[in-house]
Write a protein that holds these residues in place. Structure first.
Motif, PDB file in Angstrom:
ATOM      1  N   LEU A  40     -19.935   4.979  13.253  1.00 51.15           N
ATOM      2  CA  LEU A  40     -18.971   5.120  14.349  1.00 51.15           C
ATOM      3  C   LEU A  40     -19.641   4.873  15.699  1.00 51.15           C
ATOM      4  CD1 LEU A  40     -17.030   8.213  12.995  1.00 51.15           C
ATOM      5  CD2 LEU A  40     -16.219   5.841  13.105  1.00 51.15           C
ATOM      6  N   TYR A  41     -20.827   5.436  15.888  1.00 51.18           N
ATOM      7  CA  TYR A  41     -21.583   5.239  17.127  1.00 51.18           C
ATOM      8  C   TYR A  41     -21.854   3.744  17.330  1.00 51.18           C
ATOM      9  CZ  TYR A  41     -25.265   5.953  20.640  1.00 51.18           C
ATOM     10  OH  TYR A  41     -26.024   5.932  21.791  1.00 51.18           O
ATOM     11  N   SER A  42     -22.254   3.069  16.261  1.00 48.44           N
ATOM     12  CA  SER A  42     -22.603   1.648  16.338  1.00 48.44           C
ATOM     13  C   SER A  42     -21.405   0.783  16.694  1.00 48.44           C
ATOM     14  CB  SER A  42     -23.189   1.172  15.010  1.00 48.44           C
ATOM     15  OG  SER A  42     -24.377   1.849  14.731  1.00 48.44           O
ATOM     16  N   ILE A  43     -20.251   1.103  16.145  1.00 45.35           N
ATOM     17  CA  ILE A  43     -19.053   0.323  16.465  1.00 45.35           C
ATOM     18  C   ILE A  43     -18.761   0.430  17.954  1.00 45.35           C
ATOM     19  CG2 ILE A  43     -16.557   0.082  16.108  1.00 45.35           C
ATOM     20  CD1 ILE A  43     -17.057   1.037  13.186  1.00 45.35           C
ATOM     21  N   VAL A  44     -18.939   1.612  18.514  1.00 41.60           N
ATOM     22  CA  VAL A  44     -18.737   1.782  19.959  1.00 41.60           C
ATOM     23  C   VAL A  44     -19.822   1.029  20.724  1.00 41.60           C
ATOM     24  CG1 VAL A  44     -18.714   3.454  21.854  1.00 41.60           C
ATOM     25  CG2 VAL A  44     -17.538   3.987  19.712  1.00 41.60           C
ATOM     26  N   GLU A  45     -21.062   1.199  20.311  1.00 40.76           N
ATOM     27  CA  GLU A  45     -22.179   0.586  21.029  1.00 40.76           C
ATOM     28  C   GLU A  45     -22.158  -0.944  20.933  1.00 40.76           C
ATOM     29  OE1 GLU A  45     -27.014   0.960  21.276  1.00 40.76           O
ATOM     30  OE2 GLU A  45     -26.054   1.259  19.333  1.00 40.76           O
ATOM     31  N   LEU A  46     -21.964  -1.464  19.726  1.00 38.20           N
ATOM     32  CA  LEU A  46     -22.024  -2.913  19.507  1.00 38.20           C
ATOM     33  C   LEU A  46     -20.690  -3.598  19.764  1.00 38.20           C
ATOM     34  CD1 LEU A  46     -24.108  -2.836  16.189  1.00 38.20           C
ATOM     35  CD2 LEU A  46     -24.955  -3.343  18.500  1.00 38.20           C
ATOM     36  N   GLY A  47     -19.628  -2.824  19.776  1.00 37.26           N
ATOM     37  CA  GLY A  47     -18.297  -3.364  20.006  1.00 37.26           C
ATOM     38  C   GLY A  47     -17.542  -3.544  18.706  1.00 37.26           C
ATOM     39  N   GLY A  48     -16.242  -3.335  18.769  1.00 38.52           N
ATOM     40  CA  GLY A  48     -15.404  -3.543  17.601  1.00 38.52           C
ATOM     41  C   GLY A  48     -15.579  -4.967  17.116  1.00 38.52           C
ATOM     42  N   GLY A  49     -15.654  -5.129  15.827  1.00 31.10           N
ATOM     43  CA  GLY A  49     -15.880  -6.448  15.260  1.00 31.10           C
ATOM     44  C   GLY A  49     -17.315  -6.664  14.835  1.00 31.10           C
ATOM     45  N   CYS A  50     -18.171  -5.646  15.060  1.00 30.07           N
ATOM     46  CA  CYS A  50     -19.544  -5.771  14.561  1.00 30.07           C
ATOM     47  C   CYS A  50     -19.487  -5.743  13.037  1.00 30.07           C
ATOM     48  CB  CYS A  50     -20.439  -4.664  15.104  1.00 30.07           C
ATOM     49  SG  CYS A  50     -20.047  -3.001  14.535  1.00 30.07           S
ATOM     50  N   VAL A  51     -20.542  -6.214  12.407  1.00 30.27           N
ATOM     51  CA  VAL A  51     -20.594  -6.244  10.956  1.00 30.27           C
ATOM     52  C   VAL A  51     -21.707  -5.326  10.466  1.00 30.27           C
ATOM     53  CG1 VAL A  51     -19.571  -8.548  10.734  1.00 30.27           C
ATOM     54  CG2 VAL A  51     -22.050  -8.317  10.919  1.00 30.27           C
ATOM     55  N   GLN A  52     -21.648  -5.006   9.188  1.00 27.67           N
ATOM     56  CA  GLN A  52     -22.605  -4.078   8.583  1.00 27.67           C
ATOM     57  C   GLN A  52     -24.048  -4.521   8.811  1.00 27.67           C
ATOM     58  OE1 GLN A  52     -21.696  -2.982   4.546  1.00 27.67           O
ATOM     59  NE2 GLN A  52     -23.842  -2.650   4.057  1.00 27.67           N
ATOM     60  N   THR A  53     -24.315  -5.817   8.729  1.00 23.35           N
ATOM     61  CA  THR A  53     -25.695  -6.281   8.912  1.00 23.35           C
ATOM     62  C   THR A  53     -26.189  -6.032  10.327  1.00 23.35           C
ATOM     63  OG1 THR A  53     -24.890  -8.533   9.287  1.00 23.35           O
ATOM     64  CG2 THR A  53     -25.662  -8.019   7.076  1.00 23.35           C
ATOM     65  N   ASP A  54     -25.287  -6.057  11.324  1.00 25.74           N
ATOM     66  CA  ASP A  54     -25.685  -5.732  12.697  1.00 25.74           C
ATOM     67  C   ASP A  54     -26.223  -4.303  12.760  1.00 25.74           C
ATOM     68  OD1 ASP A  54     -24.711  -8.225  13.553  1.00 25.74           O
ATOM     69  OD2 ASP A  54     -22.766  -7.397  14.144  1.00 25.74           O
ATOM     70  N   ILE A  55     -25.501  -3.401  12.122  1.00 30.63           N
ATOM     71  CA  ILE A  55     -25.885  -1.984  12.130  1.00 30.63           C
ATOM     72  C   ILE A  55     -27.164  -1.787  11.324  1.00 30.63           C
ATOM     73  CG2 ILE A  55     -25.170   0.357  11.501  1.00 30.63           C
ATOM     74  CD1 ILE A  55     -22.230  -0.655  11.838  1.00 30.63           C
ATOM     75  N   SER A  56     -27.224  -2.411  10.177  1.00 28.26           N
ATOM     76  CA  SER A  56     -28.389  -2.276   9.305  1.00 28.26           C
ATOM     77  C   SER A  56     -29.662  -2.729  10.012  1.00 28.26           C
ATOM     78  CB  SER A  56     -28.170  -3.084   8.028  1.00 28.26           C
ATOM     79  OG  SER A  56     -29.263  -2.955   7.166  1.00 28.26           O
ATOM     80  N   LYS A  57     -29.601  -3.866  10.677  1.00 25.26           N
ATOM     81  CA  LYS A  57     -30.776  -4.396  11.382  1.00 25.26           C
ATOM     82  C   LYS A  57     -31.145  -3.542  12.587  1.00 25.26           C
ATOM     83  CE  LYS A  57     -30.153  -9.202  10.054  1.00 25.26           C
ATOM     84  NZ  LYS A  57     -29.699 -10.525  10.492  1.00 25.26           N
TER      85      LYS A  57
END
Length: 153
Positions: A40-57
């Motif tokens: 949830l934090y990552s979606i806010v930080e990276l923006g809606g539409g981020c993908v799982q690999t963005d968060i994983s990396k």
């Protein structure tokens, strides 16, 4: 052979653990797993539409752990998925997820930002420079270790 860790590395390890514990305690206090909260934090930080690999990396978290958290968050109504490129699915907050962000994540981000309002610009630059240097050297040292597989021990 016995090697005693330097006091400084024990203190640094302790500080990193305290940071991890602060976020873990926050996630637990509001009823989330660390990885669920991180999604949830990552979606806010990276923006809606981020993908799982963005968060994983970005956060060095395993794709399996993320997949499980994403399924649970989707089931609980915090996020929804849309087809992205290839097999990737884009992550978005639902209205419930947006309320969560407003009540939990934005205040946390403000608190995190306040740290850098309290530190001087020289302290901030020094902290980031030295932390980056430490992580780079540690990563290189670990990758250069010649270690046996567990079955060879």
């Amino acid at each position: 052979m016995e090697i005693k860790q330097k006091t400084e590395i024990r203190e640094l390890d302790s500080l990193y653990k305290k940071v991890d514990n602060a976020y873990h305690d926050l996630a637990t206090r509001i009823g989330f797993s660390n990885s669920g909260f991180l999604v949830l934090y990552s979606i806010v930080e990276l923006g809606g539409g981020c993908v799982q690999t963005d968060i994983s990396k970005k956060y060095s978290i395993s794709p399996q752990t993320l997949s499980s958290s994403i399924r649970n968050l989707e089931k609980d109504g915090y996020i929804y998925l849309e087809q992205g490129y290839g097999r990737n699915k884009k992550l978005f907050l639902t209205p419930l997820g947006k309320r969560f962000a407003e009540k939990i994540i934005y205040p946390l981000m403000n608190a995190e930002n306040e740290i850098f309002n309290i530190l001087t610009s020289d302290e901030t630059a020094c902290l980031l420079r030295l932390t980056n240097k430490y992580v780079e050297i540690l990563t290189n040292q670990i990758s250069n270790l010649s270690l046996p597989k567990k079955e060879d021990i």
